[in-house]
Design an enzyme around this catalytic site. Sequence first.
Site, short mmCIF file in Angstrom:
data_model
loop_
_atom_site.label_atom_id
_atom_site.label_comp_id
_atom_site.label_asym_id
_atom_site.label_seq_id
_atom_site.Cartn_x
_atom_site.Cartn_y
_atom_site.Cartn_z
N HIS A 75 1.14 5.34 -5.39
CA HIS A 75 0.00 4.78 -6.13
C HIS A 75 -0.80 3.78 -5.28
O HIS A 75 -1.93 3.43 -5.64
CB HIS A 75 0.45 4.14 -7.45
CG HIS A 75 1.15 2.80 -7.30
ND1 HIS A 75 2.51 2.66 -7.37
CD2 HIS A 75 0.66 1.56 -7.10
CE1 HIS A 75 2.83 1.38 -7.23
NE2 HIS A 75 1.72 0.70 -7.06
N ASP B 197 6.83 8.47 -6.83
CA ASP B 197 5.87 7.44 -6.40
C ASP B 197 6.15 6.99 -4.97
O ASP B 197 6.10 5.80 -4.65
CB ASP B 197 5.89 6.24 -7.34
CG ASP B 197 4.66 5.36 -7.17
OD1 ASP B 197 3.61 5.88 -6.77
OD2 ASP B 197 4.75 4.14 -7.43
N SER C 155 3.55 -3.95 -4.20
CA SER C 155 3.95 -2.55 -4.28
C SER C 155 4.12 -1.95 -2.88
O SER C 155 3.24 -2.05 -2.04
CB SER C 155 2.90 -1.74 -5.04
OG SER C 155 2.89 -2.08 -6.40
#
Length: 522
Positions: free
Chosen positions: A127, A157, A232
């Site tokens: 993402h 992911d 992230s």
Amino acid sequence: MKRSRFLRPVAVLVLAFAALALAERGRLIEQLAYAYERGRLQAGLDRLERLDSPDLGTLEQVSNAFSLIADVVRPAVVNIKTRSELRLTERERRELQDSAAAVLPPIRGTGSGIILDEQGHIVTNYHVIVESDVIDVALADGREYRARVVGTDPKTDIAVLRIDADRLHPATLGDSDRLKVGHLVLAIGCPFRLGHSVSHGIISALGRANVAVDIDYQNWIQTDAAINPGNSGGPLISTRGEVIGMSTAIATDNGGHQGVGFAIPSNTIARVAGVLRSGKTIQRGYLGVVIQEVTPKMAEAYKLSERGGVLVSGVGPDTPAARAGLQPEDIILAVNNRAIRTREELQQAIAWTAPGEEIELTIWRAAAEIRVPVKVEAQPEGFSTTANIRDLSRWNRVEPPPASSPAEEDPPLATTQSADETPLEFPSLGLTVSSLDDGLRRKFRIRSSVPAGVLIVGVDAVSEAYSASLAPGQVITQVNGEPVRSAAEVERAFTAEALARGVRLQVVSRTGETFYTVLRAP
């Protein structure tokens, strides 16, 4: 009178001297208190400098260890900066061209990444880089490089990038299967574009799933180490300086850190990134079932000695499960003798089985344990563990759905309810049902593809029915494995003895999803 006039200024002077003395005394007390506090604080500082104290020495060692961990892992952490052109419709583009507006700036994103090897492979979250036109990577030493995407796996992911750089310092991946709740961890990343920030915490939970994000395979590490937007793709690090996870998501009400963060386990990273680095795509196994958790009430109703396994609520036609003879209401207890406790564990076990490989399932069926060999196949294109539930639920309908036109799939609301039957109430359960007819189908917007059964028309908010996940608009199609078509049949099945043991219900939602639940009298 003269004496009185003389004494008055004397009294004033006495009072003034007395007040001054009290004030000086107050200041003296304050100065003494201040000196005492200074002395106490200095004594504390002197004590901290002496590391011969066991407790302070241990604290200093922990502090130094955190600093050392951050120092050795920091060069393996990168800041990822992305740019994407704003996607416009043709109409918006024409309007922009017709106006004298300046060129629209790109959409900018930021995240973190982990250097995997000296060849320049970097792992990050999918993402972070999805739909990016330009990906730049900044190293800890200040160097910046343009990155290219090597491979992606949206279902976990995970994405792998590559940069053409030398003098890299790869991270060391640890074994996430050895983690325990309570272990200390550090997180390094670039929150809010603040490069290489370090936070620390503990592992709060393992195997966390059902996080409200569109990612099929989770099984994540939960931590209270501060993770914020921009973290992230950054590493979660053990006290040995090994990467044991990759920061991925947070649970938050305000968009920032609230003590609940999630990381992809390092063993998942190693497996997925290893395939992507080689230029291959991820091939996952496929069984072809719809599954749900086994609750304590369900375990008791199905006569399991202890809670465990997952319940099969649907078996797809022409699937590995169908060819192996799996049935709705089978409970899968183990895969190749490895116990299965949750939906996610079964999904992971099947997904990581190579297509074409044969496995052995331990099944609980009709209060007996059996073993079923299954040849796992490759996941169909577009398969998702979440998106296909509605389609898969049609596999185990009680009867073939009646023919219908597209217009009948979502009928309008009826203005009046059918008067053929008075709804039947079960006050002790908080449940009200009625035989399903055309009028009720229209009133509750129930699709014609939903099979015949008994409609739930009312559920009390604080009741056994609500606890069993029942809701108005659902249709009960089976009770204890027997089809039901009328409220009277439900009433006959809901005996005091049966409800005391717990009755098994097959339930279909108004849009066609099938699930099983157990209803028991309080």
